[in-house]
Design a protein around this motif. Structure first.
Motif, PDB file in Angstrom:
ATOM      1  N   ILE A  50      32.459  10.493 -21.838  1.00 57.63           N
ATOM      2  CA  ILE A  50      32.149  11.399 -21.849  1.00 57.63           C
ATOM      3  C   ILE A  50      32.932  12.969 -22.485  1.00 57.63           C
ATOM      4  O   ILE A  50      34.165  13.130 -22.533  1.00 57.63           O
ATOM      5  CB  ILE A  50      32.601  12.286 -20.052  1.00 57.63           C
ATOM      6  CG1 ILE A  50      32.006  11.496 -18.289  1.00 57.63           C
ATOM      7  CG2 ILE A  50      31.906  13.614 -20.442  1.00 57.63           C
ATOM      8  CD1 ILE A  50      30.427  10.657 -18.818  1.00 57.63           C
ATOM      9  N   CYS A  86      37.213  14.208 -10.838  1.00 59.86           N
ATOM     10  CA  CYS A  86      36.080  14.983 -11.182  1.00 59.86           C
ATOM     11  C   CYS A  86      34.660  15.128 -10.108  1.00 59.86           C
ATOM     12  O   CYS A  86      34.426  16.002 -10.225  1.00 59.86           O
ATOM     13  CB  CYS A  86      35.080  13.829 -12.539  1.00 59.86           C
ATOM     14  SG  CYS A  86      37.069  13.769 -13.363  1.00 59.86           S
ATOM     15  N   GLU A 100      27.094  15.637 -18.010  1.00 59.48           N
ATOM     16  CA  GLU A 100      27.620  15.266 -16.897  1.00 59.48           C
ATOM     17  C   GLU A 100      25.518  14.939 -15.868  1.00 59.48           C
ATOM     18  O   GLU A 100      26.375  13.939 -14.783  1.00 59.48           O
ATOM     19  CB  GLU A 100      26.629  17.073 -16.323  1.00 59.48           C
ATOM     20  CG  GLU A 100      27.966  17.306 -14.962  1.00 59.48           C
ATOM     21  CD  GLU A 100      27.094  18.664 -14.253  1.00 59.48           C
ATOM     22  OE1 GLU A 100      25.974  19.468 -14.817  1.00 59.48           O
ATOM     23  OE2 GLU A 100      27.613  18.537 -12.836  1.00 59.48           O
ATOM     24  N   LEU A 103      27.791  11.733 -16.556  1.00 59.15           N
ATOM     25  CA  LEU A 103      29.208  11.461 -15.195  1.00 59.15           C
ATOM     26  C   LEU A 103      28.871  11.390 -14.132  1.00 59.15           C
ATOM     27  O   LEU A 103      29.523  10.274 -12.968  1.00 59.15           O
ATOM     28  CB  LEU A 103      29.975  12.944 -15.582  1.00 59.15           C
ATOM     29  CG  LEU A 103      31.421  13.218 -14.605  1.00 59.15           C
ATOM     30  CD1 LEU A 103      32.204  12.104 -15.017  1.00 59.15           C
ATOM     31  CD2 LEU A 103      31.469  14.677 -14.570  1.00 59.15           C
ATOM     32  N   LEU A 113      36.870   5.938 -15.039  1.00 61.66           N
ATOM     33  CA  LEU A 113      37.296   6.973 -16.000  1.00 61.66           C
ATOM     34  C   LEU A 113      38.439   7.096 -16.400  1.00 61.66           C
ATOM     35  O   LEU A 113      39.759   7.024 -16.557  1.00 61.66           O
ATOM     36  CB  LEU A 113      37.083   8.595 -15.820  1.00 61.66           C
ATOM     37  CG  LEU A 113      35.790   8.940 -15.514  1.00 61.66           C
ATOM     38  CD1 LEU A 113      35.829  10.567 -14.603  1.00 61.66           C
ATOM     39  CD2 LEU A 113      34.865   9.056 -16.434  1.00 61.66           C
TER      40      LEU A 113
END
Lengths: 183, 233
Positions: A50, A86, A100, A103, A113
């Motif tokens: 990300i 997260c 986002e 994500l 991740l």
């Protein structure tokens, strides 16, 4: 044709040859670098899953480094956050950014991740975050630069070399014995 | 500042070689291939060296002596290094910085105790062992010299822990792998400048002696033995 003229002619040819080769090589390099419509000079050195916005989290939302880099104060290594961490905030979108959304989707799917470390430490060097942050009260930015103020993974990572360590150790009158860091 | 030293009691040592194994595992020393071993190129930071005891002694026969780096106070090896890859630090540890070593092997020649080893080949481990390397110790590449470091990576860890708990280093915080392993309790480790430490008390024993003392290297590994070897000759 006299010998002088012949030499001059040869020299001219050689110069022309070099110039042509130079232009061709330059063109090839430029073509290679801009391959795929992107210039390699402006690509981040490390690709992250990300495009993380440090500024948003650290400066705007005032979240401390240790919130995500969990082991800075307790271990030699600083630690990179896992998906669960997260997910503590991002199970639902908090803002409007595209990254986002990516994500949130990854978290829903349960993809791990795999953050890649920006700073690589050679195997023959011992460095303890705990010792530098707790005992020596060093600020993160002393070594990591303005990472907290970046809005995407940095294009160029600050390169830390032995001279950075030794000059600070000298300034602070800390031992510069080989055994202190090398192993 | 500490001055680290080791006492090895030969009267307690049973020559079981647990220290040798502990050292190999702790310090990522690769087992040699058969070919390397026959050429005398096997690396072992701590060896058991056979010495013939006097025939007139009470216990004739062979005695096996554990031989780590002596960590000399006046090391001959550091003086000959042309690139300062090996140096003695303020705590008396003779360190080796592998990336700085150019592999000239002056130090292996200068060392009277023959405890320095040259990496003739890239180290290789059999399959399951390669997974179990100690992350605190770097793997040495081909072409550099290595030797016993008194497990100084353990000192780094111990200091780090002590600093985090804001206390000074205590006796027993830092102990090399061989000393920790010795089942006979024949090895003791500590600060030779601390009059209360066990190593100081033992080194003052009439049984105490150092190897090749007459060379003036001032080893910080002290042996204890009764009889012809010891101080009570």
């Amino acid at each position: 044709m006299g010998i002088q003229a012949s030499l001059r002619r040869e020299h001219r040819l050689a110069v022309a040859g070099f110039a042509t080769a130079f232009v061709l090589a330059g063109g090839a390099t430029t073509a290679a670098l801009t391959l795929g419509g992107r210039n390699a000079f402006f690509r981040p050195a490390v690709h992250q899953p990300i495009s993380f916005n440090h500024r948003k989290h650290v400066t705007e939302l005032d979240i401390g480094c240790t919130t995500c880099h969990l082991t800075v104060e307790t271990e030699a290594f600083s630690g990179l956050p896992d998906a669960d961490l997260c997910a503590g905030c991002h199970l639902e979108p908090q803002g409007k950014s595209e990254e986002e959304k990516k994500l949130v989707e990854m978290l829903k799917k349960g993809t791990a991740l795999a953050w890649k470390p920006l700073f690589r430490q050679p195997a023959h060097v011992f460095y303890s975050h705990r010792r530098h942050v707790i005992a020596a009260k060093l600020q993160c930015r002393v070594c990591h630069g303005a990472i907290a103020d970046t809005i995407a993974p940095p294009v160029r990572v600050r390169r830390l070399v032995m001279d950075d360590c030794v000059s600070c150790h000298r300034r602070e009158r800390v031992s510069t014995d080989c055994t202190v860091c090398h192993r | 500042m500490a001055r680290w030293g080791m006492v090895i009691d030969l009267d307690r040592c049973t020559a079981c070689q647990a220290c040798v194994v502990a050292c190999q595992v702790e310090n990522n020393v690769a087992p040699p291939s058969a070919e390397q071993a026959t050429r005398g190129r096997a690396i072992s930071w701590l060896r058991l060296v056979p010495f013939k005891e006097s025939e007139h002694g009470t216990r004739p026969g062979l005695r096996l002596v554990p031989l780590p780096c002596m960590q000399c106070d006046r090391p001959p090896c550091t003086k000959v290094c042309p690139v300062q890859a090996t140096q003695i630090d303020k705590e008396g540890l003779v360190a080796q910085v592998y990336p700085r070593c150019i592999g000239c092997r002056y130090c292996t020649t200068a060392c009277p105790y023959t405890v320095r080893h040259f990496n003739w080949e890239r180290p290789e481990w059999p399959e399951p062992m390669a997974e179990g390397l100690n992350p605190d110790v770097s793997v040495r590449p081909r072409g550099v010299v290595e030797k016993c470091t008194f497990c100084h990576h353990r000192l780094q860890r111990a200091k780090d822990k002590a600093a985090a708990e804001s206390r000074p280093l205590r006796e027993g915080d830092y102990v090399p792998a061989c000393v920790e392993t010795c089942p006979a309790g024949a090895m003791v480790f500590g600060d030779l400048d601390d009059p209360r430490s066990a190593v100081v008390r033992l080194s003052e024993s009439p049984r105490a002696f150092r190897l090749l003392e007459e060379l003036g290297t001032r080893p910080k590994v002290i042996y204890l033995s009764k009889g012809e070897w010891g101080g009570t000759v």
